[in-house]
Design a protein around this motif. Structure first.
Motif, PDB file in Angstrom:
ATOM      1  N   ILE A 415       3.331  -7.384  -5.328  1.00  0.00           N
ATOM      2  CA  ILE A 415       3.944  -6.091  -5.027  1.00  0.00           C
ATOM      3  C   ILE A 415       4.548  -5.471  -6.287  1.00  0.00           C
ATOM      4  O   ILE A 415       4.331  -4.279  -6.584  1.00  0.00           O
ATOM      5  CB  ILE A 415       5.015  -6.256  -3.928  1.00  0.00           C
ATOM      6  CG1 ILE A 415       4.337  -6.607  -2.595  1.00  0.00           C
ATOM      7  CG2 ILE A 415       5.850  -4.991  -3.788  1.00  0.00           C
ATOM      8  CD1 ILE A 415       5.311  -7.047  -1.512  1.00  0.00           C
ATOM      9  N   GLU A 416       5.320  -6.258  -7.038  1.00  0.00           N
ATOM     10  CA  GLU A 416       5.950  -5.749  -8.264  1.00  0.00           C
ATOM     11  C   GLU A 416       4.907  -5.270  -9.262  1.00  0.00           C
ATOM     12  O   GLU A 416       5.018  -4.180  -9.832  1.00  0.00           O
ATOM     13  CB  GLU A 416       6.827  -6.839  -8.891  1.00  0.00           C
ATOM     14  CG  GLU A 416       8.135  -7.105  -8.168  1.00  0.00           C
ATOM     15  CD  GLU A 416       9.194  -6.061  -8.486  1.00  0.00           C
ATOM     16  OE1 GLU A 416       8.873  -5.081  -9.194  1.00  0.00           O
ATOM     17  OE2 GLU A 416      10.336  -6.227  -8.021  1.00  0.00           O
ATOM     18  N   GLN A 417       3.875  -6.095  -9.493  1.00  0.00           N
ATOM     19  CA  GLN A 417       2.865  -5.734 -10.480  1.00  0.00           C
ATOM     20  C   GLN A 417       2.059  -4.512 -10.035  1.00  0.00           C
ATOM     21  O   GLN A 417       1.758  -3.615 -10.840  1.00  0.00           O
ATOM     22  CB  GLN A 417       1.924  -6.919 -10.718  1.00  0.00           C
ATOM     23  CG  GLN A 417       2.587  -8.109 -11.406  1.00  0.00           C
ATOM     24  CD  GLN A 417       3.090  -7.753 -12.792  1.00  0.00           C
ATOM     25  OE1 GLN A 417       2.372  -7.148 -13.586  1.00  0.00           O
ATOM     26  NE2 GLN A 417       4.330  -8.126 -13.079  1.00  0.00           N
ATOM     27  N   ALA A 418       1.696  -4.460  -8.756  1.00  0.00           N
ATOM     28  CA  ALA A 418       0.899  -3.335  -8.257  1.00  0.00           C
ATOM     29  C   ALA A 418       1.679  -2.031  -8.343  1.00  0.00           C
ATOM     30  O   ALA A 418       1.158  -0.995  -8.774  1.00  0.00           O
ATOM     31  CB  ALA A 418       0.465  -3.607  -6.819  1.00  0.00           C
ATOM     32  N   LEU A 419       2.946  -2.054  -7.925  1.00  0.00           N
ATOM     33  CA  LEU A 419       3.767  -0.846  -8.005  1.00  0.00           C
ATOM     34  C   LEU A 419       3.984  -0.417  -9.451  1.00  0.00           C
ATOM     35  O   LEU A 419       3.975   0.777  -9.767  1.00  0.00           O
ATOM     36  CB  LEU A 419       5.109  -1.084  -7.314  1.00  0.00           C
ATOM     37  CG  LEU A 419       5.082  -1.226  -5.784  1.00  0.00           C
ATOM     38  CD1 LEU A 419       6.474  -1.507  -5.265  1.00  0.00           C
ATOM     39  CD2 LEU A 419       4.505   0.002  -5.118  1.00  0.00           C
ATOM     40  N   SER A 420       4.192  -1.414 -10.317  1.00  0.00           N
ATOM     41  CA  SER A 420       4.400  -1.097 -11.730  1.00  0.00           C
ATOM     42  C   SER A 420       3.173  -0.403 -12.323  1.00  0.00           C
ATOM     43  O   SER A 420       3.287   0.607 -13.021  1.00  0.00           O
ATOM     44  CB  SER A 420       4.715  -2.375 -12.512  1.00  0.00           C
ATOM     45  OG  SER A 420       4.826  -2.111 -13.897  1.00  0.00           O
ATOM     46  N   GLN A 421       1.975  -0.923 -12.037  1.00  0.00           N
ATOM     47  CA  GLN A 421       0.754  -0.330 -12.580  1.00  0.00           C
ATOM     48  C   GLN A 421       0.456   1.013 -11.917  1.00  0.00           C
ATOM     49  O   GLN A 421       0.008   1.966 -12.579  1.00  0.00           O
ATOM     50  CB  GLN A 421      -0.413  -1.303 -12.425  1.00  0.00           C
ATOM     51  CG  GLN A 421      -0.238  -2.561 -13.269  1.00  0.00           C
ATOM     52  CD  GLN A 421      -1.442  -3.479 -13.202  1.00  0.00           C
ATOM     53  OE1 GLN A 421      -2.319  -3.302 -12.385  1.00  0.00           O
ATOM     54  NE2 GLN A 421      -1.466  -4.470 -14.088  1.00  0.00           N
ATOM     55  N   PHE A 422       0.717   1.124 -10.637  1.00  0.00           N
ATOM     56  CA  PHE A 422       0.483   2.381  -9.925  1.00  0.00           C
ATOM     57  C   PHE A 422       1.357   3.504 -10.488  1.00  0.00           C
ATOM     58  O   PHE A 422       0.941   4.663 -10.565  1.00  0.00           O
ATOM     59  CB  PHE A 422       0.765   2.169  -8.443  1.00  0.00           C
ATOM     60  CG  PHE A 422       0.482   3.363  -7.579  1.00  0.00           C
ATOM     61  CD1 PHE A 422      -0.796   3.763  -7.306  1.00  0.00           C
ATOM     62  CD2 PHE A 422       1.536   4.085  -7.026  1.00  0.00           C
ATOM     63  CE1 PHE A 422      -1.055   4.862  -6.493  1.00  0.00           C
ATOM     64  CE2 PHE A 422       1.295   5.175  -6.212  1.00  0.00           C
ATOM     65  CZ  PHE A 422      -0.005   5.563  -5.948  1.00  0.00           C
ATOM     66  N   SER A 423       2.569   3.135 -10.915  1.00  0.00           N
ATOM     67  CA  SER A 423       3.493   4.146 -11.432  1.00  0.00           C
ATOM     68  C   SER A 423       3.066   4.689 -12.789  1.00  0.00           C
ATOM     69  O   SER A 423       3.606   5.695 -13.247  1.00  0.00           O
ATOM     70  CB  SER A 423       4.907   3.553 -11.539  1.00  0.00           C
ATOM     71  OG  SER A 423       4.948   2.521 -12.516  1.00  0.00           O
ATOM     72  N   THR A 424       2.081   4.030 -13.446  1.00  0.00           N
ATOM     73  CA  THR A 424       1.623   4.512 -14.756  1.00  0.00           C
ATOM     74  C   THR A 424       0.560   5.591 -14.657  1.00  0.00           C
ATOM     75  O   THR A 424       0.158   6.157 -15.675  1.00  0.00           O
ATOM     76  CB  THR A 424       1.063   3.337 -15.589  1.00  0.00           C
ATOM     77  OG1 THR A 424      -0.103   2.824 -14.945  1.00  0.00           O
ATOM     78  CG2 THR A 424       2.091   2.238 -15.757  1.00  0.00           C
ATOM     79  N   LEU A 425       0.056   5.871 -13.455  1.00  0.00           N
ATOM     80  CA  LEU A 425      -0.940   6.927 -13.299  1.00  0.00           C
ATOM     81  C   LEU A 425      -0.321   8.288 -13.609  1.00  0.00           C
ATOM     82  O   LEU A 425       0.895   8.472 -13.511  1.00  0.00           O
ATOM     83  CB  LEU A 425      -1.496   6.927 -11.875  1.00  0.00           C
ATOM     84  CG  LEU A 425      -2.334   5.697 -11.464  1.00  0.00           C
ATOM     85  CD1 LEU A 425      -2.749   5.824 -10.007  1.00  0.00           C
ATOM     86  CD2 LEU A 425      -3.546   5.514 -12.359  1.00  0.00           C
TER      87      LEU A 425
END
Length: 610
Positions: A415-425
């Protein structure tokens, strides 16, 4: 001198040290100034005590050394009584206590009385008749008091040992008592060249008995099960447990272990079949008739293990295999089960290391909109990068993580990694995107998860309306009221929910109205066989009913053009599979988004394998 089952190692060392120092001093005193014979005897006692101290330091007490010390001490005391009179007699009192520590009570009484008689007779010329009688009376009273105290202590120790080794409810052995029995029995089996069958008996779905009838009835059922197991053994003409032929224990709540010596595989099978038949109509003390099913694993000594721990582990492994095959059956331990157990242990230990060192990575399986012929998101898959997990995918390690309580750490990392990467879009890419995250069933029981997840969204600056949580069908089937409450709390945050692997569980469509579900994902097993008329009808039914309930449908595992065309003709909304795109890293996925026009994107995060 004092052996392990009497006092602790620390107490034995202190006792040895306290006695050894004055013995050495006393021996030197007599050798240099007074009686050579007493000095030599005391020196011998000091040497034996020093040897006993060395063994105590190694935690290897030796009864022979202890008895030799007391024998040497007794002879030395008799010499002292003869040569120095009263001073020698006074040392008889602690010697009597020592005899009761080392010898059984009856034998210690005899030795103590003999030592008292000969000690007083040896000192008679120094004492006189009246004083000798008084000393003997005092010594006799000491023997009686020490004997009474020893009997009391032994009785209390036996009662305590029984409490520590016995299950209070069924009056069978507990885990500690079982290990002690097996450990003591195995050397005899080796000597007699006999086998030993160990049955690990687990009651299937016993929690339902407590939930439906209450814990009082549940306890009665456990007592009735233990009685039934004993009643099952008796017709097979085995010796009673007092003769060490068999033993029954309840090592945990709804598990029993039965161990029977000198039993063939055929006899073991006959017993377990008889037991399972008897359990199907169980009668409790209150007169209730309850049907109980059990999964039984069987391990045979010495073929399946040569120690108590190994035998129990292998019997439990066979029992878990019986459960995995559908429950209410028995299973002998096999090499295949052994290999599976070793693999599971390896994966479990490796996962722990991987969690500590963050040895995971995410890859992305693009999601395809069939109607618009474009990619509208991606499913995020987890991979373990630990060197010990080569060729081991999530389909293998996720169930083990759930079994061993490691899945929460993995869920939170994903969850942490996915949200972190998603926020870079980019801002434009994130305008109307949705992030769908697969959570384990365990999170449905975690009352802190809703609050933690909400905080995680805030840290990464992602609105709840952009989130979709994905659950397996099995997790909803097993969900209780509190789990549904947690799901509704997540919905109240503005999060939507998807049901993964639909069709593999037991969810009826009329149950969906009770669950706050927005999307169905048809399991790949149905899609791979759409050329089969039966599978066609099942997929058609799912799509039709999903439309009735206004649910979005995702087809998993699309790998051929024929499958895609079939789904397109039936207006399936979304699809994913190797035909459309293979899993890719985050950078490649970003390039994929940049090459097409901004659309509604759905990033689906899961810890399942693709």
């Amino acid at each position: 001198m004092l052996y392990a089952d009497t006092f602790s190692k620390q107490v034995r060392i202190i006792f040895h040290t306290v006695v050894l120092i004055p013995l050495v001093v006393y021996a030197l005193h007599h050798l240099l100034t007074e009686s050579t014979y007493i000095g030599i005897g005391t020196a011998v006692c000091a040497i034996l005590l020093a040897v006993s101290l060395a063994q105590a330091l190694q935690d290897k007490p030796n009864k022979i050394i202890a008895k030799s010390f007391l024998l040497s001490l007794s002879v030395t005391l008799l010499i002292a009584c003869h040569q120095i009179g009263v001073r020698g007699v006074l040392f008889l009192y602690p010697a009597i206590a020592g005899l009761f520590i080392v010898h059984p009570v009856r034998r210690a009484c005899i030795y103590s009385i003999l030592l008292s008689v000969f000690g007083v007779l040896a000192a008679a010329e120094h004492l006189g008749g009246m004083l000798a009688a008084k000393f003997f009376l005092g010594l006799f009273i000491t023997v009686v008091l020490v004997a009474s105290l020893t009997v009391t202590l032994v009785s209390q120790q036996q009662r305590l040992e029984k409490l520590l080794s016995e299950d209070f409810l069924t009056e069978t052995l507990n885990h500690r008592g079982l290990i002690q029995w097996l450990t003591s029995k195995i050397p005899t089996l080796i000597k007699r060249n006999q086998s030993l069958a160990v049955f690990a008996i687990d009651l299937d779905n016993f929690k339902r008995v407590n939930d439906c009838f209450g814990h009082s009835i549940g306890n009665q059922v456990l007592v009735a099960v233990s009685r039934t197991i004993v009643d099952t053994i008796e017709p097979h003409q085995l010796e009673p447990s007092a003769g060490n032929q068999w033993i029954l224990s309840r090592p945990s709540a709804d598990e029993f272990v039965l161990a029977i010596a000198d039993l063939s595989d055929f006899e073991a099978q006959s017993i377990v079949q008889d037991l399972m038949a008897r359990l199907s109509t169980l009668l409790t003390e209150s007169g209730s008739v309850i049907q109980i099913q059990a999964s039984v694993g069987i391990a045979i000594f010495p073929n399946h293990g040569d120690s108590s721990e190994v035998l129990l582990n292998h019997a439990n492994a066979a029992m878990r295999e019986a459960k995995s095959l559908g429950k209410n059956r028995f299973q002998f331990f096999t090499d295949k089960i052994h290999q599976q157990a070793e693999t599971k242990t390896h994966i479990e230990s490796t996962l722990r290391e991987a969690i500590l060192d963050n040895q995971f990575k995410l890859v992305f399986m693009p999601m395809y909109d069939i109607a618009t012929d474009s990619y509208v998101g991606a499913e995020v898959l987890i991979r373990c990068t630990h060197s010990g997990m080569a060729n081991i995918g999530p389909d293998q390690f996720i169930p083990i993580a759930e079994e061993y309580g490691l899945i929460r750490d993995i869920d939170y990392w994903v969850i942490e990694q996915a949200l972190s990467q998603f926020s870079t879009l980019t801002e434009e890419q994130r305008k109307i995107q949705t992030l769908s995250i697969n959570i384990s069933a365990i999170e449905l029981l975690n009352f802190q998860f809703v609050q933690w997840f909400d905080g995680c969204l805030q840290r990464h600056g992602i609105a709840a309306s952009q989130i979709e949580l994905e659950l397996t069908e099995t997790s909803l089937v097993n969900a209780d009221d509190s789990s549904i409450t947690h799901l509704r709390a997540l919905k109240d945050l503005g999060i939507s929910l998807a049901l993964d692997d639909f069709g593999t569980g037991y969810t009826a469509f009329n149950q969906l109205i009770h669950y706050p579900i927005d999307k169905l994902k048809i399991d790949r097993s149905f899609i791979s066989n759409v050329d089969n008329s039966k599978e066609n009808r099942l997929v058609d039914i799912i799509l039709s009913l999903a439309e009735m309930y206004s649910l979005t449908v995702v087809a998993e595992g699309v790998e051929t053009q024929q499958q895609l065309e079939y789904l397109s003709a039936r207006h399936c909304h979304l699809a994913q599979g190797y035909l459309l795109h293979k899993p890719t890293d985050w950078e490649t996925y970003q390039h994929l988004l940049a090459r097409q026009q901004p659309q509604e994107l759905s990033l689906i995060v899961t810890n399942n394998n693709q």
